[in-house]
Design a protein around this motif. Structure first.
Motif, PDB file in Angstrom:
ATOM      1  N   TYR A 191       0.734  -1.045  -0.016  1.00 51.18           N
ATOM      2  CA  TYR A 191      -0.012  -0.013   0.011  1.00 51.18           C
ATOM      3  C   TYR A 191       0.988   1.118   0.004  1.00 51.18           C
ATOM      4  O   TYR A 191       1.756   1.394   0.861  1.00 51.18           O
ATOM      5  CB  TYR A 191      -0.811   0.078   1.216  1.00 51.18           C
ATOM      6  CG  TYR A 191      -2.035  -1.056   1.135  1.00 51.18           C
ATOM      7  CD1 TYR A 191      -3.468  -0.622   0.555  1.00 51.18           C
ATOM      8  CD2 TYR A 191      -1.604  -2.203   1.302  1.00 51.18           C
ATOM      9  CE1 TYR A 191      -4.390  -1.860   0.713  1.00 51.18           C
ATOM     10  CE2 TYR A 191      -2.618  -3.583   1.172  1.00 51.18           C
ATOM     11  CZ  TYR A 191      -4.048  -3.060   0.834  1.00 51.18           C
ATOM     12  OH  TYR A 191      -5.018  -3.994   0.913  1.00 51.18           O
ATOM     13  N   GLN A 192       0.770   1.980  -0.988  1.00 48.57           N
ATOM     14  CA  GLN A 192       1.797   3.106  -1.325  1.00 48.57           C
ATOM     15  C   GLN A 192       1.231   4.186  -1.996  1.00 48.57           C
ATOM     16  O   GLN A 192      -0.051   4.331  -2.268  1.00 48.57           O
ATOM     17  CB  GLN A 192       2.781   2.464  -2.116  1.00 48.57           C
ATOM     18  CG  GLN A 192       2.200   2.011  -3.410  1.00 48.57           C
ATOM     19  CD  GLN A 192       3.042   2.299  -4.904  1.00 48.57           C
ATOM     20  OE1 GLN A 192       4.327   2.184  -4.734  1.00 48.57           O
ATOM     21  NE2 GLN A 192       2.432   2.788  -5.677  1.00 48.57           N
ATOM     22  N   PHE A 193       1.958   5.307  -2.033  1.00 50.60           N
ATOM     23  CA  PHE A 193       2.054   6.371  -2.805  1.00 50.60           C
ATOM     24  C   PHE A 193       3.040   6.503  -3.982  1.00 50.60           C
ATOM     25  O   PHE A 193       4.329   6.466  -3.332  1.00 50.60           O
ATOM     26  CB  PHE A 193       1.633   7.674  -1.977  1.00 50.60           C
ATOM     27  CG  PHE A 193       1.780   9.009  -2.831  1.00 50.60           C
ATOM     28  CD1 PHE A 193       0.893   9.028  -3.948  1.00 50.60           C
ATOM     29  CD2 PHE A 193       2.218  10.095  -2.376  1.00 50.60           C
ATOM     30  CE1 PHE A 193       0.483  10.219  -4.660  1.00 50.60           C
ATOM     31  CE2 PHE A 193       2.045  11.316  -2.942  1.00 50.60           C
ATOM     32  CZ  PHE A 193       1.396  11.271  -3.947  1.00 50.60           C
ATOM     33  N   GLU A 194       2.875   6.360  -5.076  1.00 56.27           N
ATOM     34  CA  GLU A 194       3.684   6.336  -6.140  1.00 56.27           C
ATOM     35  C   GLU A 194       4.984   7.486  -5.960  1.00 56.27           C
ATOM     36  O   GLU A 194       6.069   7.217  -6.277  1.00 56.27           O
ATOM     37  CB  GLU A 194       3.070   6.453  -7.611  1.00 56.27           C
ATOM     38  CG  GLU A 194       4.080   6.079  -8.759  1.00 56.27           C
ATOM     39  CD  GLU A 194       4.332   4.307  -8.855  1.00 56.27           C
ATOM     40  OE1 GLU A 194       5.442   4.198  -9.615  1.00 56.27           O
ATOM     41  OE2 GLU A 194       4.043   3.773  -8.219  1.00 56.27           O
ATOM     42  N   MET A 195       4.523   8.623  -5.538  1.00 52.48           N
ATOM     43  CA  MET A 195       5.387   9.522  -5.568  1.00 52.48           C
ATOM     44  C   MET A 195       5.921   9.735  -3.931  1.00 52.48           C
ATOM     45  O   MET A 195       6.774  10.605  -3.948  1.00 52.48           O
ATOM     46  CB  MET A 195       4.673  11.133  -5.696  1.00 52.48           C
ATOM     47  CG  MET A 195       4.526  11.333  -6.959  1.00 52.48           C
ATOM     48  SD  MET A 195       6.271  12.070  -7.898  1.00 52.48           S
ATOM     49  CE  MET A 195       6.415  13.445  -6.838  1.00 52.48           C
ATOM     50  N   SER A 196       5.779   8.739  -3.177  1.00 54.27           N
ATOM     51  CA  SER A 196       6.534   8.709  -2.040  1.00 54.27           C
ATOM     52  C   SER A 196       7.836   8.196  -1.933  1.00 54.27           C
ATOM     53  O   SER A 196       8.275   7.180  -2.450  1.00 54.27           O
ATOM     54  CB  SER A 196       5.686   7.802  -1.089  1.00 54.27           C
ATOM     55  OG  SER A 196       6.458   7.564   0.074  1.00 54.27           O
ATOM     56  N   HIS A 197       8.681   9.072  -1.351  1.00 54.42           N
ATOM     57  CA  HIS A 197      10.056   8.460  -1.534  1.00 54.42           C
ATOM     58  C   HIS A 197      10.392   7.349  -0.411  1.00 54.42           C
ATOM     59  O   HIS A 197      11.174   6.667  -0.777  1.00 54.42           O
ATOM     60  CB  HIS A 197      11.348   9.522  -1.309  1.00 54.42           C
ATOM     61  CG  HIS A 197      11.061  10.513  -0.357  1.00 54.42           C
ATOM     62  ND1 HIS A 197       9.921  10.574   0.679  1.00 54.42           N
ATOM     63  CD2 HIS A 197      11.664  11.636   0.327  1.00 54.42           C
ATOM     64  CE1 HIS A 197      10.080  11.544   1.603  1.00 54.42           C
ATOM     65  NE2 HIS A 197      11.266  12.143   1.396  1.00 54.42           N
TER      66      HIS A 197
END
Length: 265
Positions: free
Chosen positions: A5-11
């Protein structure tokens, strides 16, 4: 299959994606979109931040906890050294990357968004309504900077973050001058943390992220394009080409639980 579970722009999510790819683990990305709150993440993990990894009935939040879980549960190609001294160095460098590089990179990105309207709209999450993109792009840079003061990202904080980032990248260049990786002759958690958390400073040029083409290979003016830091970004590019899987080989789906750029760890 593992679910991220992620955010594509999350480093911080990128740090975990690098580790998963290095270990050769199959996983499904579930994009947690902005909107109604982090209800699904709270239900699953008891907190609101990304990334969150789901492995069957096991749910792990926090990028460091995820890395440690993966190394214990999937020990092939370990990322945390067994030698006590090297293990300690690895964990210290990873924590430094998380707490300093990650935070300063975010401030540098905010500064770039305030200066460049097209860059500002390019970093908005996929699926952002066009009307909101137009509004964000039309906000004057000075007003954008003023808003940043209230959340500790005013002009002075951004200037300090840029100076700190330059210092840290120069230090990394020295470390990597005569060795292939930061700790040992194989990549470790420290390498993947540093590589992932510098994403906002300069986005990878290859087809690794579902981001606008205008962002690929681009970054913070005065840092991403500075010859001083060329050795570091060359090293990072090689790490990506050696271990990061292109988008076509990774399954992606859209989840229902929203997140935003400032809820990562």
């Amino acid at each position: 299959m593992l679910e991220l579970y992620q955010f594509e722009m999350s480093h911080y999510s990128e740090k975990v994606r690098l580790i998963l790819d290095y270990k050769g683990l199959e996983y499904r990305k579930i994009e947690v979109t902005p909107g109604i709150g982090q209800l699904e993440l709270v239900r699953m993990s008891g907190q609101r931040q990304v990334p969150v990894l789901k492995d069957g009935s096991v749910v792990i939040a926090d990028s460091t906890a995820i890395a440690e879980y993966l190394d214990k549960q999937y020990p092939d190609k370990p990322i945390i050294p067994g030698d006590p001294k090297l293990r300690g160095l690895c964990l210290i460098l990873e924590q430094w990357a998380d707490e300093l590089i990650g935070l300063n990179a975010r401030k540098c990105l905010v500064g770039a968004m305030g200066q460049d309207q097209s860059f500002r709209t390019a970093v908005l999450p996929a699926g952002t309504p066009d009307i909101f993109k137009t509004f964000v792009g039309s906000v004057p840079g000075d007003f954008f900077s003023f808003l940043g003061i209230g959340v500790g990202m005013g002009p002075d904080a951004i200037k300090a973050a840029q100076a700190a980032m330059k210092h840290d990248l120069a230090s990394l260049c020295f470390i990597l001058m005569k060795q292939p990786y930061l700790i040992t002759d194989q990549p470790t958690l420290a390498d993947f943390a540093v590589a992932g958390l510098t994403m906002y400073v300069k986005f990878p040029a290859g087809n690794y992220l579902n981001i606008p083409d205008a962002l690929k290979g681009k970054g913070i003016s005065g840092i991403a394009d500075a010859g001083t830091f060329y050795p570091f970004f060359t090293w990072r590019d090689k790490l990506y080409s050696d271990y990061r899987k292109p988008l076509a080989t990774t399954n992606t789906s859209t989840g229902s639980g929203p997140t935003s750029i400032n809820i990562e760890d």
